[in-house]
Write an enzyme that holds these catalytic residues in place. Structure first.
Site, PDB file in Angstrom:
ATOM      1  CG  HIS A 163      60.228  66.016  34.908  1.00  0.00           C
ATOM      2  ND1 HIS A 163      61.045  66.585  33.945  1.00  0.00           N
ATOM      3  CD2 HIS A 163      60.974  65.961  36.039  1.00  0.00           C
ATOM      4  CE1 HIS A 163      62.211  66.876  34.482  1.00  0.00           C
ATOM      5  NE2 HIS A 163      62.208  66.504  35.747  1.00  0.00           N
ATOM      6  CG  ASP A 216      64.783  76.732  34.006  1.00  0.00           C
ATOM      7  OD1 ASP A 216      65.069  76.674  35.208  1.00  0.00           O
ATOM      8  OD2 ASP A 216      65.038  75.821  33.210  1.00  0.00           O
ATOM      9  NE  ARG A 225      69.095  76.230  40.467  1.00  0.00           N
ATOM     10  CZ  ARG A 225      68.358  75.237  39.943  1.00  0.00           C
ATOM     11  NH1 ARG A 225      67.757  75.395  38.777  1.00  0.00           N
ATOM     12  NH2 ARG A 225      68.217  74.102  40.577  1.00  0.00           N
ATOM     13  CB  SER A 281      64.347  74.688  37.502  1.00  0.00           C
ATOM     14  OG  SER A 281      64.903  74.176  36.326  1.00  0.00           O
ATOM     15  CE  LYS A 290      63.243  73.173  32.860  1.00  0.00           C
ATOM     16  NZ  LYS A 290      64.627  72.793  33.078  1.00  0.00           N
TER      17      LYS A 290
HETATM   18  N1  URA Z   1      66.249  69.619  36.095  1.00  0.00           N
HETATM   19  C1  URA Z   1      65.805  70.865  35.809  1.00  0.00           C
HETATM   20  O1  URA Z   1      65.152  71.088  34.806  1.00  0.00           O
HETATM   21  N2  URA Z   1      66.080  71.862  36.677  1.00  0.00           N
HETATM   22  C2  URA Z   1      66.795  71.669  37.794  1.00  0.00           C
HETATM   23  O2  URA Z   1      67.008  72.606  38.527  1.00  0.00           O
HETATM   24  C3  URA Z   1      67.276  70.370  38.088  1.00  0.00           C
HETATM   25  C4  URA Z   1      66.992  69.354  37.206  1.00  0.00           C
END
Ligand code: URA
Length: 434
Positions: free
Chosen positions: A83, A162, A169, A184, A188
């Site tokens: 990521h 999420d 948010r 978050s 995932k």
């Molecule tokens: N990327 C995400 O997946 N979630 C966040 O809260 C910020 C960046």
């Protein structure tokens, strides 16, 4: 059950929430018993008062199990992903996923789209004619098993909580909460069924995290969540003051990724791809040292097998493999203009943020989720920080669609490249590890 009001008031007053309260609150939100305005108040309370380790574990777990969690436990191999917190010209996922697969890992990569100045893997992949990023979870699962990797977009089946919380948010000025960002991203990624995650934490002008200190806090929080869910998180902190590599823009970045996959050395891009692969190999005991991992990763890239793997996957996801063999079939605007240096000297700055914003103006990035993308526009950065440049030499090349968009994009680039009269060191790409 306690009143939602009282649970919100506890967090407002910095009293830790019980696991029962967190579960009840989040479940109620999913079933519609709890309103957006109450959840917004909770998010703001968390923004100010944070979550402790236990609260964060429960919160992440509720997000993770709000949808499907992939199961690769019967696979004979390590299941990993990568990521990036997002950068300008950051195309590393594209060569890294097939490289990891070639090295023996299994990579179920679920990526995002570009938003604001930073690009997204999905938009880049979609510049390959026919490439589909919205295949269903069953096919995704099968491709990971059979090819070793697959690359798709977020689906409504993975961590749906999420998706709802992120949208809330986004409009309530609560995105910047470190525990919320960490939960978050990790919910995932954990839903992919991985046991290892390579985190590329970008720091600098073109990055989400502007300072190393804040980046470190996020990385440590993600590592802690990883530990709670038996997933090892390796972290590289990398510089995002100048665009990564030479290409910025969807199709151009695919071309640069193809160079890496075909074994050509692309400064910064090959280096980071190989370093990440070597780090994961070391973590999982597949090599004894990072250097050995690097040698193996470089050899795999040179062998042509990584490119073949990517080509196979692209075709299985609907992409036209001929457009990878013959790049003239990839979308690229035939209108281009070269911007030249007015001075002799050394390049002291190539401002990533300005190029990211200018790409949006060209139509190659988006300001809102619903904006469409022109895959054929972008930039080639001809001179990078530290390069010597003579007056009249090309600094960067702009590929554009319309003259009006070109003119707006140029406004963002007025001061993007700075030339110094004295020698400038190259940017140090890797700033640290965790
Ligand atoms: N990327 C995400 O997946 N979630 C966040 O809260 C910020 C960046």
């Amino acid at each position: 059950m306690r009143l939602f009001y009282d649970i919100i008031a506890d967090k407002r007053d910095n009293i830790a929430l019980s696991d029962e309260d967190i579960s009840y609150f989040l479940e109620s939100y999913l079933t519609g018993q709890l309103n957006d305005y109450q959840m917004s108040a909770m998010l703001m309370a968390i923004y100010f008062n944070s979550l402790n380790e236990r609260e964060l574990k429960t919160w992440t777990s509720k997000m993770l199990y709000s949808g499907k969690v992939l199961d690769f436990t019967d696979i004979d191999g390590f299941v990993v992903d990568k990521h990036s917190t997002g950068g300008v010209g950051d195309k590393i996922s594209i060569p890294l996923a097939p490289l990891l697969a070639e090295l023996g890992f299994f990579v179920p990569m679920i990526s995002g789209r570009g938003l604001g100045p930073t690009g997204g893997t999905l938009d880049k992949l979609e510049s390959i004619p026919g490439f589909r990023v919205n295949i269903n979870v069953e096919k995704f699962h099968r491709l990971v098993r059979e090819v070793g990797f697959s690359m798709i977009g977020q689906t409504s089946e993975i961590a749906p909580l999420d998706k709802r919380l992120y949208a809330l948010r986004d409009v309530t000025a609560t995105i910047e909460s470190i525990p919320m960002i960490a939960a978050s991203i990790m919910s995932k990624k954990l839903a992919e069924g991985i046991s290892g995650l390579m985190l590329d934490l970008k720091v600098g002008k073109g990055a989400f995290m502007k300072t190393y200190e804040r980046g470190k806090k996020l990385a440590q929080t993600m590592q802690m969540i990883g530990q709670q869910f038996n997933t090892h998180v390796d972290v590289l902190f990398t510089n995002m003051d100048e665009p990564l590599g030479y290409a910025v823009g969807n199709s151009l970045e695919i071309m640069e990724s193809l160079d890496v996959m075909q074994g050509r050395h692309v400064p910064q891009v090959s280096e980071l791809t190989v370093t990440m692969a070597a780090t994961l190999m070391k973590t999982f005991g597949m090599v004894e040292s990072l250097d050995e991992g690097r040698r193996k990763a470089e050899a795999a890239l040179k062998s042509g097998k990584v490119y073949e793997k990517f080509r196979t996957l692209a075709e299985l996801q609907g992409g036209d493999p001929h457009s990878l063999d013959d790049r003239s079939l990839l979308p690229l605007s035939n209108k281009k203009v070269e911007v030249r240096s007015e001075y002799d000297g050394f390049v002291a700055e190539v401002d990533a943020l300005s190029f990211g914003k200018a790409l949006i103006q060209l139509g190659g990035g988006r300001l809102r989720q619903e904006d469409s993308i022109d895959p054929g526009v972008g930039f080639i950065i001809n001179k990078k920080v530290g390069d010597r440049v003579s007056r009249g030499e090309t600094l960067y090349t702009i590929y554009y669609g319309s003259t009006a968009k070109l003119e707006t994009a140029k406004e963002y680039l007025d001061d993007a490249v700075r030339i110094s009269g004295s020698k400038v060191p190259r940017i140090e790409l890797v700033l640290g590890v965790l």
